[in-house]
Design a protein around this motif. Structure first.
Motif, PDB file in Angstrom:
ATOM      1  N   LYS A  99       0.661  -1.090  -0.034  1.00 53.67           N
ATOM      2  CA  LYS A  99       0.026  -0.091  -0.148  1.00 53.67           C
ATOM      3  C   LYS A  99       0.855   1.339   0.089  1.00 53.67           C
ATOM      4  CE  LYS A  99      -0.647   0.226   4.998  1.00 53.67           C
ATOM      5  NZ  LYS A  99      -1.385  -0.024   5.990  1.00 53.67           N
ATOM      6  N   LEU A 100       0.360   2.420  -0.396  1.00 54.00           N
ATOM      7  CA  LEU A 100       1.304   3.532  -0.432  1.00 54.00           C
ATOM      8  C   LEU A 100       1.261   4.310   1.002  1.00 54.00           C
ATOM      9  CD1 LEU A 100       0.361   5.005  -3.913  1.00 54.00           C
ATOM     10  CD2 LEU A 100       2.562   3.806  -3.232  1.00 54.00           C
ATOM     11  N   GLY A 101       2.531   4.518   1.353  1.00 53.70           N
ATOM     12  CA  GLY A 101       2.711   5.351   2.337  1.00 53.70           C
ATOM     13  C   GLY A 101       2.962   6.928   2.019  1.00 53.70           C
ATOM     14  N   GLU A 102       3.606   7.440   2.916  1.00 50.21           N
ATOM     15  CA  GLU A 102       4.329   8.901   2.870  1.00 50.21           C
ATOM     16  C   GLU A 102       5.252   9.021   1.685  1.00 50.21           C
ATOM     17  OE1 GLU A 102       2.792  11.619   4.446  1.00 50.21           O
ATOM     18  OE2 GLU A 102       1.543  10.105   5.045  1.00 50.21           O
ATOM     19  N   SER A 106      12.155  11.244  -3.250  1.00 50.59           N
ATOM     20  CA  SER A 106      12.050  11.540  -4.593  1.00 50.59           C
ATOM     21  C   SER A 106      10.578  12.265  -4.822  1.00 50.59           C
ATOM     22  CB  SER A 106      12.073  10.543  -5.693  1.00 50.59           C
ATOM     23  OG  SER A 106      11.030   9.721  -5.336  1.00 50.59           O
ATOM     24  N   GLY A 107       9.786  12.194  -3.752  1.00 51.01           N
ATOM     25  CA  GLY A 107       8.787  12.925  -4.023  1.00 51.01           C
ATOM     26  C   GLY A 107       7.407  11.617  -4.256  1.00 51.01           C
ATOM     27  N   ARG A 108       7.918  10.689  -4.400  1.00 49.64           N
ATOM     28  CA  ARG A 108       6.796   9.550  -4.795  1.00 49.64           C
ATOM     29  C   ARG A 108       6.567   9.061  -3.474  1.00 49.64           C
ATOM     30  NH1 ARG A 108       9.599   5.640  -9.118  1.00 49.64           N
ATOM     31  NH2 ARG A 108      11.253   5.621  -7.466  1.00 49.64           N
ATOM     32  N   ARG A 109       5.209   8.356  -3.383  1.00 46.09           N
ATOM     33  CA  ARG A 109       4.821   7.787  -2.215  1.00 46.09           C
ATOM     34  C   ARG A 109       5.464   6.655  -1.826  1.00 46.09           C
ATOM     35  NH1 ARG A 109      -1.419   7.955  -2.055  1.00 46.09           N
ATOM     36  NH2 ARG A 109      -0.922   7.254  -0.189  1.00 46.09           N
ATOM     37  N   SER A 110       6.064   6.195  -0.887  1.00 46.49           N
ATOM     38  CA  SER A 110       6.780   5.096  -0.567  1.00 46.49           C
ATOM     39  C   SER A 110       5.894   3.773  -0.365  1.00 46.49           C
ATOM     40  CB  SER A 110       7.476   5.255   0.747  1.00 46.49           C
ATOM     41  OG  SER A 110       8.277   6.194   0.513  1.00 46.49           O
ATOM     42  N   PRO A 111       6.245   2.669  -1.144  1.00 45.12           N
ATOM     43  CA  PRO A 111       5.355   1.405  -0.791  1.00 45.12           C
ATOM     44  C   PRO A 111       5.580   0.932   0.612  1.00 45.12           C
ATOM     45  CG  PRO A 111       7.487   1.014  -2.251  1.00 45.12           C
ATOM     46  CD  PRO A 111       7.419   2.619  -1.716  1.00 45.12           C
ATOM     47  N   VAL A 112       4.400   0.469   1.446  1.00 42.18           N
ATOM     48  CA  VAL A 112       4.488  -0.150   2.509  1.00 42.18           C
ATOM     49  C   VAL A 112       4.147  -1.574   2.393  1.00 42.18           C
ATOM     50  CG1 VAL A 112       3.740   0.066   4.789  1.00 42.18           C
ATOM     51  CG2 VAL A 112       4.058   2.169   3.524  1.00 42.18           C
ATOM     52  N   PRO A 113       4.669  -2.475   2.861  1.00 36.83           N
ATOM     53  CA  PRO A 113       4.354  -3.880   2.854  1.00 36.83           C
ATOM     54  C   PRO A 113       2.970  -4.255   3.673  1.00 36.83           C
ATOM     55  CG  PRO A 113       6.692  -3.785   3.625  1.00 36.83           C
ATOM     56  CD  PRO A 113       5.840  -2.519   3.405  1.00 36.83           C
ATOM     57  N   THR A 114       2.172  -5.306   3.222  1.00 41.32           N
ATOM     58  CA  THR A 114       1.042  -5.630   3.848  1.00 41.32           C
ATOM     59  C   THR A 114       1.524  -7.036   4.327  1.00 41.32           C
ATOM     60  OG1 THR A 114      -0.054  -6.559   2.116  1.00 41.32           O
ATOM     61  CG2 THR A 114      -0.625  -3.971   2.563  1.00 41.32           C
ATOM     62  N   ASP A 115       0.464  -7.556   5.011  1.00 41.33           N
ATOM     63  CA  ASP A 115       0.481  -9.205   5.127  1.00 41.33           C
ATOM     64  C   ASP A 115      -0.123 -10.028   4.269  1.00 41.33           C
ATOM     65  OD1 ASP A 115       1.844  -8.586   7.750  1.00 41.33           O
ATOM     66  OD2 ASP A 115       0.087  -8.176   8.834  1.00 41.33           O
ATOM     67  N   ASP A 116      -0.438  -9.593   3.066  1.00 38.66           N
ATOM     68  CA  ASP A 116      -1.023 -10.341   1.983  1.00 38.66           C
ATOM     69  C   ASP A 116      -0.099 -10.699   1.000  1.00 38.66           C
ATOM     70  OD1 ASP A 116      -3.222 -11.601   0.685  1.00 38.66           O
ATOM     71  OD2 ASP A 116      -4.105  -9.493   0.165  1.00 38.66           O
ATOM     72  N   PHE A 117      -0.040 -12.126   0.845  1.00 35.33           N
ATOM     73  CA  PHE A 117       0.846 -12.426  -0.210  1.00 35.33           C
ATOM     74  C   PHE A 117       0.072 -13.345  -1.280  1.00 35.33           C
ATOM     75  CE2 PHE A 117       3.438 -11.816   3.421  1.00 35.33           C
ATOM     76  CZ  PHE A 117       4.658 -11.441   2.940  1.00 35.33           C
ATOM     77  N   GLU A 118       0.714 -13.610  -2.633  1.00 38.00           N
ATOM     78  CA  GLU A 118       0.078 -14.425  -3.507  1.00 38.00           C
ATOM     79  C   GLU A 118       1.208 -14.892  -4.416  1.00 38.00           C
ATOM     80  OE1 GLU A 118      -1.988 -12.773  -7.240  1.00 38.00           O
ATOM     81  OE2 GLU A 118      -1.778 -11.110  -6.063  1.00 38.00           O
TER      82      GLU A 118
END
Length: 186
Positions: A99-102, A106-118
């Protein structure tokens, strides 16, 4: 296989055997070139795995649109955690949903891991997750915070009088090839 290595082998007339299901991990122009090349080599299912959304992708918009038109499937907000295989061959990839965080530096929103895998069944994984300038031997030249050679954007002069630098090794780093060629011609 690495994205640049893959593209180099194809351009030299030695395309690797990639099978029918290919994933390219990354969101830049190299990833777009690799996924479109995989389609042209006969892959039936080609995926782009990118840990942010389309809005944060650094690839040129035209490249993304043309990849979509060629049938590439984009899997946004997913990050590879493991390449799966048996007897030395790729069989798939394990993906963690993000999911996207702050915003990052670079100004891009940082990806934040979730507990969901596939897991995604594949024959080949191409990693196109960034390039870095190798400035070994150029220690006397000033560098940017990204480790590229600092050069004036108009004159291409470095911090050493009479030494000029242009292209992907300078300033903001890798871009499309025509930009580097254009700088070299100035």
């Amino acid at each position: 296989i690495g994205g640049i290595d893959f593209l180099r082998e194809v351009s030299l007339g030695n395309p690797p055997e990639i099978g029918k299901r290919v994933a390219v991990c990354g969101g830049g122009n190299t990833a777009m070139d690799a996924c479109r090349t995989a389609v042209r080599l006969g892959a039936e299912e080609v995926y782009i795995i990118y840990r942010r959304t389309r809005a944060e992708m650094p690839a040129d918009e035209l490249e993304v649109t043309e990849a979509e038109e060629e049938g590439v499937v984009f899997r946004f907000l997913q990050n590879p955690t493991e390449i799966l295989g048996e007897t030395g061959r790729v069989t798939g990839i394990r993906l963690q949903k993000m999911k996207l965080g702050e915003p990052d530096a670079s100004g891009r929103r940082s990806p934040v891991p979730t507990d969901d895998f596939e897991e995604l069944s594949l024959d080949t994984v191409i990693m196109a997750i960034g390039q870095k300038t190798d400035a070994e031997g150029f220690e006397m030249l000033n560098k940017t915070r990204w480790g590229t050679i600092a050069a004036d954007e108009n004159t291409f002069m470095t911090n050493i009088k009479g030494v000029f630098a242009a292209g992907d090794a300078t300033n903001k780093g890798a871009d499309i090839a025509v930009s580097a060629i254009g700088e070299a011609g100035k």
